[in-house]
Design a protein around this motif. Structure first.
Motif, PDB file in Angstrom:
ATOM      1  N   VAL A  25       0.902  -1.068  -0.047  1.00 37.34           N
ATOM      2  CA  VAL A  25      -0.084  -0.040   0.162  1.00 37.34           C
ATOM      3  C   VAL A  25       0.998   1.216  -0.027  1.00 37.34           C
ATOM      4  O   VAL A  25       0.569   2.193  -0.599  1.00 37.34           O
ATOM      5  N   GLU A  26       2.017   1.195   0.742  1.00 32.55           N
ATOM      6  CA  GLU A  26       3.013   2.385   0.604  1.00 32.55           C
ATOM      7  C   GLU A  26       3.197   2.880  -0.751  1.00 32.55           C
ATOM      8  O   GLU A  26       3.423   3.909  -1.206  1.00 32.55           O
ATOM      9  N   ALA A  27       3.664   1.620  -1.513  1.00 30.19           N
ATOM     10  CA  ALA A  27       4.142   1.719  -2.996  1.00 30.19           C
ATOM     11  C   ALA A  27       2.711   2.383  -3.718  1.00 30.19           C
ATOM     12  O   ALA A  27       3.308   3.418  -4.597  1.00 30.19           O
ATOM     13  N   ARG A  28       1.589   1.923  -3.659  1.00 31.65           N
ATOM     14  CA  ARG A  28       0.507   2.663  -4.273  1.00 31.65           C
ATOM     15  C   ARG A  28       0.473   4.027  -3.733  1.00 31.65           C
ATOM     16  O   ARG A  28       0.139   4.882  -4.557  1.00 31.65           O
ATOM     17  N   LEU A  29       0.591   4.448  -2.664  1.00 32.75           N
ATOM     18  CA  LEU A  29       0.512   5.850  -2.188  1.00 32.75           C
ATOM     19  C   LEU A  29       1.530   6.858  -2.708  1.00 32.75           C
ATOM     20  O   LEU A  29       1.365   7.932  -3.047  1.00 32.75           O
ATOM     21  N   ARG A  30       2.604   6.057  -2.966  1.00 34.68           N
ATOM     22  CA  ARG A  30       3.800   7.132  -3.451  1.00 34.68           C
ATOM     23  C   ARG A  30       3.430   7.379  -4.946  1.00 34.68           C
ATOM     24  O   ARG A  30       4.188   8.357  -5.432  1.00 34.68           O
ATOM     25  N   GLU A  31       2.804   6.537  -5.598  1.00 37.22           N
ATOM     26  CA  GLU A  31       2.095   7.015  -6.987  1.00 37.22           C
ATOM     27  C   GLU A  31       1.316   8.151  -6.904  1.00 37.22           C
ATOM     28  O   GLU A  31       1.192   8.721  -8.109  1.00 37.22           O
ATOM     29  N   GLY A  32       0.744   8.464  -5.932  1.00 32.71           N
ATOM     30  CA  GLY A  32      -0.247   9.765  -5.785  1.00 32.71           C
ATOM     31  C   GLY A  32      -1.510   9.558  -5.564  1.00 32.71           C
ATOM     32  O   GLY A  32      -2.132   8.627  -6.326  1.00 32.71           O
TER      33      GLY A  32
END
Length: 250
Positions: A69-76
């Motif tokens: 989920v962190e990785a998805r959030l860093r996409e914006g």
């Protein structure tokens, strides 16, 4: 089209946030452990509101789930709703330490890590918001659950203070008793809770979104709970805790 990521999105307040944000025109990223239930929720939202819903199965009480989920959030994203959580039916001394640690992982570490994953992008764009779902229990002495939610409130207020001057907002949402699956899934007896203390999930979300738009750092939906939380801050913690336990559980 703005994007909102919601954890614990398939039931209760998470599902209510999904309905409200879909109606407001957000595309959604739905996070929960149950992949089948996520897919069903996404399809229902698509049919009812005509919005796209990305599904992201993840257990946020694990490092693997958090990293996903962190990785998805860093996409914006434009809005993060940290809603995932659970309760225990027993008192502090009756709960296995492994379960207490899992609660802290989900209620505190997950909120910390996901908020920190979302905020840099929001700050760079100078827009966005994070809603961290806490509880009125944060203002009462009631074991690890209350303590973890008190941390969520303190953390959210601290993060909001650091963003002063920007258009990025962080808010802690502190509802009281809400008619959701929460208590049933935790095997908590709710027969001792008076009917007048129950709130609907949709009403809580409506007031939360209004408070977010107003720039509130802590939202306590409903006048009844505003009074309860204010009184709880004035009375001795041990007395407030006793009252909370007497009302919340038999």
């Amino acid at each position: 089209m703005p994007t909102a990521l919601i954890t614990g999105a398939t039931a209760g307040l998470g599902a209510a946030f999904a309905r409200r944000l879909a109606a407001d025109g957000f595309s959604l990223v739905l996070v929960a452990r149950d992949a089948e239930r996520l897919a069903s929720a996404a399809e229902e939202l698509r049919l009812r509101y005509g919005v796209s819903s990305e599904v992201l199965p993840a257990d946020l009480a694990t490092d693997e789930g958090l990293q996903k989920v962190e990785a998805r959030l860093r996409e914006g994203v434009d809005l993060l709703v940290n809603n995932a959580g659970f309760g225990h039916p027993g008192s502090f001394l009756d709960v296995p330490v492994e379960e207490e640690l899992r609660m802290l992982k989900l209620h505190c570490e997950a909120v910390l890590r996901l908020t920190l994953a979302a905020l840099p992008g929001m700050k760079a764009r100078d827009r966005g918001a994070v809603v961290n779902v806490a509880s009125v229990a944060a203002f009462l002495a009631g074991g690890t659950y209350s303590a973890s939610k008190a941390w969520v409130v303190n953390f959210s207020e601290s993060a909001a203070s650091e963003l002063t001057g920007s258009r990025v907002r962080v808010m802690a949402l502190c509802p009281g008793f809400v008619r959701t699956e929460f208590h049933r899934r935790a095997s908590i007896d709710t027969s001792g809770i008076p009917d007048f203390l129950w709130l609907s999930a949709d009403d809580v979300v409506r007031e939360a979104m209004r408070d977010l738009a107003r720039g509130r750092r802590v939202s306590v939906p409903d006048l009844r709970y505003k009074v309860i939380s204010a009184v709880a801050r004035l009375v001795p913690p041990n007395l407030a805790g006793q009252v909370s336990r007497r009302i919340g559980r038999r």
